[in-house]
Design a protein around this motif. Structure first.
Motif, PDB file in Angstrom:
ATOM      1  N   ARG A  37       0.843  -1.201   0.000  1.00 26.96           N
ATOM      2  CA  ARG A  37       0.000   0.000   0.000  1.00 26.96           C
ATOM      3  C   ARG A  37       0.881   1.256   0.000  1.00 26.96           C
ATOM      4  NH1 ARG A  37      -3.220  -1.263   3.946  1.00 26.96           N
ATOM      5  NH2 ARG A  37      -4.954  -1.863   2.631  1.00 26.96           N
ATOM      6  N   GLU A  38       0.417   2.290  -0.648  1.00 24.11           N
ATOM      7  CA  GLU A  38       1.139   3.557  -0.698  1.00 24.11           C
ATOM      8  C   GLU A  38       0.772   4.384   0.533  1.00 24.11           C
ATOM      9  OE1 GLU A  38       3.975   5.958  -2.426  1.00 24.11           O
ATOM     10  OE2 GLU A  38       3.256   4.053  -3.225  1.00 24.11           O
ATOM     11  N   TRP A  39       1.687   4.504   1.473  1.00 26.44           N
ATOM     12  CA  TRP A  39       1.430   5.248   2.702  1.00 26.44           C
ATOM     13  C   TRP A  39       1.942   6.680   2.557  1.00 26.44           C
ATOM     14  CZ3 TRP A  39      -1.526   2.964   6.320  1.00 26.44           C
ATOM     15  CH2 TRP A  39      -1.647   1.570   6.261  1.00 26.44           C
ATOM     16  N   TYR A  40       1.344   7.592   3.327  1.00 27.74           N
ATOM     17  CA  TYR A  40       1.752   8.988   3.262  1.00 27.74           C
ATOM     18  C   TYR A  40       3.196   9.149   3.728  1.00 27.74           C
ATOM     19  CZ  TYR A  40      -3.182  10.372   2.777  1.00 27.74           C
ATOM     20  OH  TYR A  40      -4.468  10.541   2.348  1.00 27.74           O
ATOM     21  N   LYS A  41       3.934   9.994   3.025  1.00 26.51           N
ATOM     22  CA  LYS A  41       5.286  10.328   3.428  1.00 26.51           C
ATOM     23  C   LYS A  41       5.251  11.148   4.723  1.00 26.51           C
ATOM     24  CE  LYS A  41       7.230   8.450  -0.166  1.00 26.51           C
ATOM     25  NZ  LYS A  41       8.068   7.209  -0.020  1.00 26.51           N
ATOM     26  N   ALA A  42       6.310  11.061   5.490  1.00 27.70           N
ATOM     27  CA  ALA A  42       6.375  11.811   6.740  1.00 27.70           C
ATOM     28  C   ALA A  42       6.799  13.250   6.480  1.00 27.70           C
ATOM     29  CB  ALA A  42       7.357  11.148   7.702  1.00 27.70           C
ATOM     30  N   PHE A 163       4.737  14.580  18.904  1.00 30.88           N
ATOM     31  CA  PHE A 163       3.406  14.087  18.569  1.00 30.88           C
ATOM     32  C   PHE A 163       3.449  13.600  17.126  1.00 30.88           C
ATOM     33  CE2 PHE A 163       2.782  17.169  21.910  1.00 30.88           C
ATOM     34  CZ  PHE A 163       1.759  16.655  22.688  1.00 30.88           C
ATOM     35  N   GLN A 164       3.051  12.368  16.900  1.00 28.52           N
ATOM     36  CA  GLN A 164       3.050  11.817  15.548  1.00 28.52           C
ATOM     37  C   GLN A 164       1.681  11.228  15.246  1.00 28.52           C
ATOM     38  OE1 GLN A 164       2.642   8.553  14.334  1.00 28.52           O
ATOM     39  NE2 GLN A 164       3.106   9.097  12.217  1.00 28.52           N
ATOM     40  N   ASP A 165       1.130  11.593  14.102  1.00 30.42           N
ATOM     41  CA  ASP A 165      -0.118  10.976  13.644  1.00 30.42           C
ATOM     42  C   ASP A 165      -0.035  10.778  12.138  1.00 30.42           C
ATOM     43  OD1 ASP A 165      -3.008  10.401  14.882  1.00 30.42           O
ATOM     44  OD2 ASP A 165      -3.248  11.041  12.802  1.00 30.42           O
ATOM     45  N   TYR A 166      -0.731   9.773  11.653  1.00 36.65           N
ATOM     46  CA  TYR A 166      -0.676   9.473  10.226  1.00 36.65           C
ATOM     47  C   TYR A 166      -1.183  10.636   9.383  1.00 36.65           C
ATOM     48  CZ  TYR A 166      -1.362   7.082   5.787  1.00 36.65           C
ATOM     49  OH  TYR A 166      -1.310   6.738   4.455  1.00 36.65           O
ATOM     50  N   ASN A 167      -2.274  11.270   9.823  1.00 36.35           N
ATOM     51  CA  ASN A 167      -2.920  12.313   9.028  1.00 36.35           C
ATOM     52  C   ASN A 167      -2.490  13.719   9.442  1.00 36.35           C
ATOM     53  OD1 ASN A 167      -5.260   9.985   9.216  1.00 36.35           O
ATOM     54  ND2 ASN A 167      -5.074  10.911   7.195  1.00 36.35           N
ATOM     55  N   LYS A 168      -2.016  14.482   8.492  1.00 33.80           N
ATOM     56  CA  LYS A 168      -1.659  15.875   8.756  1.00 33.80           C
ATOM     57  C   LYS A 168      -2.884  16.663   9.207  1.00 33.80           C
ATOM     58  CE  LYS A 168       0.619  19.879   6.619  1.00 33.80           C
ATOM     59  NZ  LYS A 168       1.285  20.392   5.394  1.00 33.80           N
ATOM     60  N   ASP A 169      -4.058  16.336   8.623  1.00 34.25           N
ATOM     61  CA  ASP A 169      -5.300  16.996   9.023  1.00 34.25           C
ATOM     62  C   ASP A 169      -5.529  16.870  10.527  1.00 34.25           C
ATOM     63  OD1 ASP A 169      -5.529  17.128   6.304  1.00 34.25           O
ATOM     64  OD2 ASP A 169      -7.346  15.931   6.149  1.00 34.25           O
ATOM     65  N   VAL A 170      -5.286  15.688  11.058  1.00 37.21           N
ATOM     66  CA  VAL A 170      -5.496  15.454  12.485  1.00 37.21           C
ATOM     67  C   VAL A 170      -4.583  16.351  13.312  1.00 37.21           C
ATOM     68  CG1 VAL A 170      -5.214  13.755  14.340  1.00 37.21           C
ATOM     69  CG2 VAL A 170      -6.344  13.093  12.206  1.00 37.21           C
ATOM     70  N   ASP A 222       3.522   8.108   7.643  1.00 38.44           N
ATOM     71  CA  ASP A 222       3.782   6.717   7.994  1.00 38.44           C
ATOM     72  C   ASP A 222       4.773   6.611   9.162  1.00 38.44           C
ATOM     73  OD1 ASP A 222       3.898   3.759   7.147  1.00 38.44           O
ATOM     74  OD2 ASP A 222       5.998   4.363   7.064  1.00 38.44           O
ATOM     75  N   TRP A 223       4.575   5.623  10.036  1.00 35.69           N
ATOM     76  CA  TRP A 223       5.454   5.458  11.191  1.00 35.69           C
ATOM     77  C   TRP A 223       6.916   5.313  10.801  1.00 35.69           C
ATOM     78  CZ3 TRP A 223       1.674   1.241  13.165  1.00 35.69           C
ATOM     79  CH2 TRP A 223       0.658   1.828  13.910  1.00 35.69           C
ATOM     80  N   TRP A 224       7.174   4.398   9.887  1.00 40.33           N
ATOM     81  CA  TRP A 224       8.568   4.162   9.516  1.00 40.33           C
ATOM     82  C   TRP A 224       9.180   5.380   8.833  1.00 40.33           C
ATOM     83  CZ3 TRP A 224      12.164   1.117  11.096  1.00 40.33           C
ATOM     84  CH2 TRP A 224      13.354   1.026  10.360  1.00 40.33           C
ATOM     85  N   GLU A 225       8.371   6.069   8.025  1.00 33.81           N
ATOM     86  CA  GLU A 225       8.843   7.302   7.391  1.00 33.81           C
ATOM     87  C   GLU A 225       9.212   8.330   8.459  1.00 33.81           C
ATOM     88  OE1 GLU A 225       9.116   8.331   4.191  1.00 33.81           O
ATOM     89  OE2 GLU A 225       8.302   6.638   3.069  1.00 33.81           O
ATOM     90  N   TYR A 226       8.405   8.395   9.517  1.00 34.43           N
ATOM     91  CA  TYR A 226       8.705   9.317  10.620  1.00 34.43           C
ATOM     92  C   TYR A 226      10.039   8.947  11.270  1.00 34.43           C
ATOM     93  CZ  TYR A 226       8.971  10.571  15.525  1.00 34.43           C
ATOM     94  OH  TYR A 226       9.437  10.979  16.744  1.00 34.43           O
ATOM     95  N   ALA A 227      10.212   7.655  11.543  1.00 34.20           N
ATOM     96  CA  ALA A 227      11.459   7.206  12.174  1.00 34.20           C
ATOM     97  C   ALA A 227      12.665   7.558  11.318  1.00 34.20           C
ATOM     98  CB  ALA A 227      11.406   5.697  12.424  1.00 34.20           C
ATOM     99  N   ASN A 255       0.363  -3.863   9.896  1.00 36.27           N
ATOM    100  CA  ASN A 255       1.182  -2.716  10.304  1.00 36.27           C
ATOM    101  C   ASN A 255       1.987  -2.965  11.572  1.00 36.27           C
ATOM    102  OD1 ASN A 255       0.440  -1.088   8.182  1.00 36.27           O
ATOM    103  ND2 ASN A 255      -1.262  -0.145   9.257  1.00 36.27           N
ATOM    104  N   GLN A 256       1.798  -4.111  12.195  1.00 40.36           N
ATOM    105  CA  GLN A 256       2.424  -4.322  13.498  1.00 40.36           C
ATOM    106  C   GLN A 256       3.940  -4.457  13.428  1.00 40.36           C
ATOM    107  OE1 GLN A 256       0.353  -7.576  15.318  1.00 40.36           O
ATOM    108  NE2 GLN A 256      -1.515  -6.398  15.647  1.00 40.36           N
ATOM    109  N   GLN A 257       4.460  -5.092  12.388  1.00 41.72           N
ATOM    110  CA  GLN A 257       5.909  -5.196  12.271  1.00 41.72           C
ATOM    111  C   GLN A 257       6.531  -3.809  12.101  1.00 41.72           C
ATOM    112  OE1 GLN A 257       7.837  -8.187  12.437  1.00 41.72           O
ATOM    113  NE2 GLN A 257       9.402  -6.609  12.753  1.00 41.72           N
ATOM    114  N   LYS A 258       5.857  -2.976  11.335  1.00 46.96           N
ATOM    115  CA  LYS A 258       6.327  -1.592  11.162  1.00 46.96           C
ATOM    116  C   LYS A 258       6.342  -0.858  12.503  1.00 46.96           C
ATOM    117  CE  LYS A 258       4.504   0.472   7.668  1.00 46.96           C
ATOM    118  NZ  LYS A 258       3.509   1.187   6.836  1.00 46.96           N
TER     119      LYS A 258
END
Length: 323
Positions: A37-42, A163-170, A222-227, A255-258
């Protein structure tokens, strides 16, 4: 039942090496092998002037949650949703979820507009098990933060918080407004007759944005992108956290391994991860027993249940530390 048998391979080109561990280990994003899946870039998200200008409106539509002796203000969800859907062009992810009456659109919206019950479980656990003064100077990551209540609690107690969330809107419409409701303002009057540029400067001066952003950081994607982004960032020199909080984030087994990879990349040597979640998520497959199986096969963390409730849907808090 879902079963996982991920093997963590060593990749000499991977940037994540936990230098603080007695024996150096490397972590790779093993979930990328199966998740197409194409996840949002961090990206880093800043505190906007518009948020500061709307604070009076937010205050009128806020409520207070008292955690021990620490009051946390947050905007009432109903008001937020109405405000966001009225400005759908600027908040497309949350608006789309609301229009489809969905708490989850995989890869598009991951439920950040709601305050989930496990978040309050973790707040109460923190208040009962750790004295507020302990957090002074600690580095905390609120991963998948949503409304940001966990991170706000730590910040109110003196912590430096990401603070990290998947959605920038959030982040822009919910997390940051909630955080700003809990920040002490400087008493500097704003001249009503000043022009727009001067007004913007005075609003920022009232909150000393530069000082705030030394202790408050916001990231979307995305979590990994954030890391990866924060590990490469020159401004985040330590890169590690004393505590990582995450609530209701294990519902999707894919998503758990990520998530584990991100814990490994961002946790300090003697750091602690606290995962608040339901024992089982009906309809999506994830749950704590299945997550524990993944932790066991992953072999990098030890874990134990530190709190549980059997009332209604089973809920627990899981503590992870490095082996």
């Amino acid at each position: 039942m879902f079963k996982f048998g991920f093997d963590v391979e060593v990749d000499s080109n991977n940037p994540f090496v936990n230098k603080n561990l007695e024996s150096e280990k490397e972590v790779i994003n093993t979930s990328s092998k199966t998740d197409k899946r194409e996840w949002y870039k961090a990206e880093k998200v800043t505190i906007g002037v518009e948020t500061l200008e709307n604070l009076d409106v937010y205050k009128l539509n806020a409520t207070t949650l008292n955690i021990a002796d620490v009051p946390i203000q947050h905007i009432v969800t109903g008001f937020l949703i109405e405000h966001i859907t009225c400005n759908a062009s600027d908040n497309k992810d949350i608006a789309e979820a609301e229009q489809t009456h969905s708490d989850l659109i995989p890869g598009v919206y991951e439920g950040g507009a709601k305050i989930w019950e496990c978040t309050e479980d973790l707040l109460q656990y923190l208040a009962k098990s750790i004295k507020p003064q302990y957090w002074d100077g600690k580095r905390v990551l609120d991963l998948g933060c949503g409304a940001g209540l966990l991170g706000i609690y730590a910040y109110r107690c003196g912590a430096v918080v990401h603070f990290q969330d998947y959605n920038k809107d959030v982040l822009t419409q919910i997390t940051i407004p909630n955080v700003m409701l809990n920040v002490e303002t400087q008493t500097k009057p704003v001249d009503e007759k000043s022009n727009a540029i001067e007004t913007e400067m005075k609003i920022e001066e009232n909150f000393n944005i530069e000082l705030l952003e030394q202790n408050l950081h916001f990231y979307s994607g995305d979590w990994w992108e954030y890391a990866e982004l924060t590990t490469k960032s020159a401004e985040d020199k330590t890169n590690k956290f004393d505590y990582i909080f995450t609530s209701e984030t294990i519902y999707n087994p894919q998503n758990q391994q990520k998530l584990l990879d991100t814990f490994y990349a961002k946790l300090s040597t003697d750091g602690v991860v606290l995962v608040a979640a339901k024992t089982y998520y009906f309809g999506v497959g994830g749950g704590l027993r299945q997550f524990e199986e993944l932790i066991t096969s992953d072999k990098r963390f030890q874990c134990k249940v530190v709190w549980s409730s059997v009332q209604g849907v089973g809920r627990e808090i899981l503590e992870l530390r490095f082996k």
